[in-house]
Design a protein around this motif. Structure first.
Motif, PDB file in Angstrom:
ATOM      1  N   SER A  38      20.322   1.380   6.735  1.00 12.34           N
ATOM      2  CA  SER A  38      20.500   2.280   7.886  1.00 12.34           C
ATOM      3  C   SER A  38      19.369   2.134   8.908  1.00 12.34           C
ATOM      4  O   SER A  38      18.189   2.318   8.570  1.00 12.34           O
ATOM      5  N   LYS A  39      19.750   1.860  10.136  1.00 12.38           N
ATOM      6  CA  LYS A  39      18.766   1.809  11.233  1.00 12.38           C
ATOM      7  C   LYS A  39      18.020   3.135  11.353  1.00 12.38           C
ATOM      8  O   LYS A  39      16.797   3.179  11.400  1.00 12.38           O
ATOM      9  N   ASN A  40      18.785   4.221  11.426  1.00 11.72           N
ATOM     10  CA  ASN A  40      18.152   5.500  11.738  1.00 11.72           C
ATOM     11  C   ASN A  40      17.374   6.085  10.570  1.00 11.72           C
ATOM     12  O   ASN A  40      16.598   7.028  10.753  1.00 11.72           O
ATOM     13  N   ALA A  41      17.549   5.522   9.363  1.00 13.07           N
ATOM     14  CA  ALA A  41      16.652   5.868   8.256  1.00 13.07           C
ATOM     15  C   ALA A  41      15.406   4.983   8.322  1.00 13.07           C
ATOM     16  O   ALA A  41      14.280   5.475   8.255  1.00 13.07           O
ATOM     17  N   GLU A 207      21.735  15.359   8.407  1.00 18.76           N
ATOM     18  CA  GLU A 207      22.149  13.958   8.340  1.00 18.76           C
ATOM     19  C   GLU A 207      21.578  13.303   7.068  1.00 18.76           C
ATOM     20  O   GLU A 207      20.448  13.599   6.658  1.00 18.76           O
ATOM     21  N   GLU A 209      20.270  10.541   6.705  1.00 21.89           N
ATOM     22  CA  GLU A 209      19.012   9.829   6.969  1.00 21.89           C
ATOM     23  C   GLU A 209      17.818  10.790   6.840  1.00 21.89           C
ATOM     24  O   GLU A 209      16.720  10.383   6.462  1.00 21.89           O
ATOM     25  N   ASP A 212      17.214  11.031   3.179  1.00 20.56           N
ATOM     26  CA  ASP A 212      16.566   9.818   2.672  1.00 20.56           C
ATOM     27  C   ASP A 212      15.063   9.870   2.974  1.00 20.56           C
ATOM     28  O   ASP A 212      14.242   9.478   2.157  1.00 20.56           O
ATOM     29  N   ASP A 250      23.946   1.885   5.998  1.00 18.37           N
ATOM     30  CA  ASP A 250      24.190   2.401   7.343  1.00 18.37           C
ATOM     31  C   ASP A 250      25.638   2.884   7.480  1.00 18.37           C
ATOM     32  O   ASP A 250      26.571   2.088   7.546  1.00 18.37           O
ATOM     33  N   ARG A 251      25.804   4.191   7.560  1.00 13.45           N
ATOM     34  CA  ARG A 251      27.170   4.753   7.619  1.00 13.45           C
ATOM     35  C   ARG A 251      27.842   4.413   8.947  1.00 13.45           C
ATOM     36  O   ARG A 251      29.064   4.320   9.027  1.00 13.45           O
ATOM     37  N   GLU A 253      27.401   1.577  10.743  1.00 15.18           N
ATOM     38  CA  GLU A 253      27.881   0.191  10.636  1.00 15.18           C
ATOM     39  C   GLU A 253      29.159   0.168   9.795  1.00 15.18           C
ATOM     40  O   GLU A 253      30.138  -0.517  10.135  1.00 15.18           O
ATOM     41  N   HIS A 277      28.766   9.631   2.674  1.00 14.35           N
ATOM     42  CA  HIS A 277      28.228   9.991   3.992  1.00 14.35           C
ATOM     43  C   HIS A 277      29.266   9.884   5.096  1.00 14.35           C
ATOM     44  O   HIS A 277      28.952  10.080   6.261  1.00 14.35           O
ATOM     45  N   TYR A 424      22.805  -3.599  14.991  1.00 14.37           N
ATOM     46  CA  TYR A 424      23.733  -4.196  14.026  1.00 14.37           C
ATOM     47  C   TYR A 424      23.173  -5.528  13.569  1.00 14.37           C
ATOM     48  O   TYR A 424      22.900  -6.406  14.400  1.00 14.37           O
TER      49      TYR A 424
END
Ligand code: EPU
Length: 454
Positions: A38-41, A207, A209, A212, A250-251, A253, A277, A424
């Motif tokens: 996940s990017k945002n994590a 969220e 993330e 996490d 990444d949910r 993606e 998620h 991505y």
């Protein structure tokens, strides 16, 4: 000492390599696609690593531009960031010599503002660019700043920069947000881990993330708990230690590739996918008549787009909301799906104000969408899509233009590929492995055409 960083009045954005996606649509996508971290994590974990001088190690980090920008930003501060192998990063923030996050970083990535909380909590000061300034978007950071003030920081705003200080330690307190903010919650939580005393954050974003990040902070020795769905409590510690963590999948993606299977009438298996998620999104797929099966234990989602060939999908109304509602980041892909659904779908984008503009590009590809205001759209389906030239304005809209081009008849040229590379990992390779005819090519403006890089 790092090179001097420009202030606002000296700033010129770095030129980006102009690239396009060239896509020949109409191929049903088939096969397996692995979902990346996940990017945002990942971005928040990198910020959390500055809370300790000890080494932190992250695996399943997506190989994307935003992660690269965050790594560069940290290196500019004097943090050691190693990248020993693909998808693995190690961060050691022993000697941070430069407590200044320049506009360069903020212009490339709004998420650089997540460094405010941890740097302030550990070092007692930081100067950080305002990413919400007029020049680079209209998303404010007032909630972050107010949260730091509540924790005892003094923050002044001058010349486009926040000058934040907290002599001694930050003080635990109640941080009350007027509404849910993901990064606002995370910034407050990161700062509170080293504050003196007890902090309650409410309403806290839910969220995955954020959770996490809580897991990682606990691995670092922080005392952080989600004590109620919308409440996070932190008991501050004097020091945290280094730790190791595997980033969740990444949910967003996963949702993007699920729509790819559906709108091309294909059969796509997402592996390493975070089924738990994606409940709100999978529920919408079901309402629209997309056959999507989630196997939580096997971390696998199978999307069968057969219904597209057998009469198409059903219109349905959607509304974005903070988690556990439908993610605003999945609104653009879902809109592409709804162009292939019979009937009228109402879209309510309730989180951001600038997330529907890209739908006019979808209209240029054959969709019938009205956008009466910044928060609402009406999609009339089912409309065949056709190839077109389109310009990507942001990450999620960009990925969704690719989805539309994959579903369309004919060739599309999608300009501004760098926006998609931000979030991505290897998107064109993943689509090509599913059978898509897609290439990322360097754009030669002078010729007005597209050619392969020399
Ligand atoms: N807001 C304010 N003031 C603030 C902060 C937010 O008014 O100080 C507003 C925003 O303008 C928005 C709402 O509050 O209208 C919610 O924004 P939020 O703070 O939750 O968003 P964020 O934390 O800045 C993260 C993700 C976004 C994702 C949103 C919502 C990261 C790095 N970014 O942004 O992801 O859309 O949460 O889920 O975690 C993306 O990945 O493409 C992306 C934009």
């Amino acid at each position: 000492m790092a090179d001097a960083k420009p202030f606002h009045w000296e700033f010129t954005p770095e030129p980006v390599t102009r690239e396009v996606f060239r896509i020949e649509g109409g191929v049903p996508l088939t096969g397996e696609v692995p979902i990346s971290g996940s990017k945002n994590a990942a971005l928040k974990m990198f910020a959390a690593a500055t809370l300790t001088g000890e080494r932190c190690r992250f695996t399943n980090v997506p190989e994307i531009e935003d992660v690269r920008v965050m790594a560069e930003t940290l290196r500019d501060l004097g943090v050691v960031v190693d990248h020993p192998e693909a998808n693995t990063y190690e961060i050691a923030s022993g000697d941070v010599e430069w407590l200044f996050v320049p506009l360069e970083a903020a212009a490339k990535m709004r998420a650089s503002f997540i460094l405010l909380g941890p740097l302030l909590a550990r070092f007692g000061q930081v100067i950080i660019s305002n990413p919400g300034g007029d020049r680079i978007g209209r998303r404010p950071v007032d909630l972050h700043v107010e949260a730091m003030r509540a924790l005892g920081a003094t923050i002044e705003y001058r010349n486009g920069y926040y000058f934040a200080t907290a002599p001694g330690r930050l003080r635990g307190t109640e941080v009350r947000f007027p509404f849910v903010s993901v990064m606002g919650t995370e910034n407050a939580m990161l700062a509170a881990t080293l504050a003196d005393g007890h902090t309650v954050i409410r309403p806290a974003a839910q969220e995955p993330e954020v959770d996490d990040l809580i897991v990682f902070l606990k691995e670092m020795g922080a005392e952080v708990e989600r004590t109620w769905p919308d409440t996070i409590e932190v008991h501050g510690k004097r020091r945290l230690r280094g730790a190791e963590h595997r980033i969740i999948p990444d949910r967003i993606e996963a949702g993007t590739f699920a729509v790819a299977g559906a709108v091309t009438g294909g059969h796509v298996t997402l592996t390493g996918a975070p089924c738990d998620h994606l409940s709100a999104f999978v529920e919408i797929l079901g309402r629209a008549g997309v056959d999507a099966e989630c196997d939580t234990a096997a971390e696998r989602i199978v999307v069968d787009g057969r219904a597209l060939r057998e009469g198409g999908y059903r219109a349905c109304d959607i509304r974005t909301a903070p988690y556990p509602g439908l993610a605003t980041d999945l609104q653009p892909p879902t809109c592409v799906l709804l162009t292939q659904a019979s009937g009228t779908s109402q879209v309510h984008e309730a989180v951001f104000e600038d997330r529907l503009e890209w739908l006019s590009d979808l209209n240029r590809m054959g969709a019938r969408i009205e956008i009466p205001d910044n928060h609402h759209a009406t999609i009339r389906g089912r409309t065949p899509l056709h190839g077109a030239d389109a310009d990507i304005g942001d990450l999620r809209a960009g990925a969704s233009l690719i989805l539309a081009a994959l579903a369309a008849d004919g060739e599309s040229t999608i300009h501004g590929a760098h926006h998609v590379k931000r979030g991505y990992e290897n998107i064109e390779r993943k689509f090509a492995d599913l059978g898509a005819r897609i290439a990322r090519l360097e754009e030669r403006f002078e010729e007005g055409t597209v050619s392969t890089p020399s």
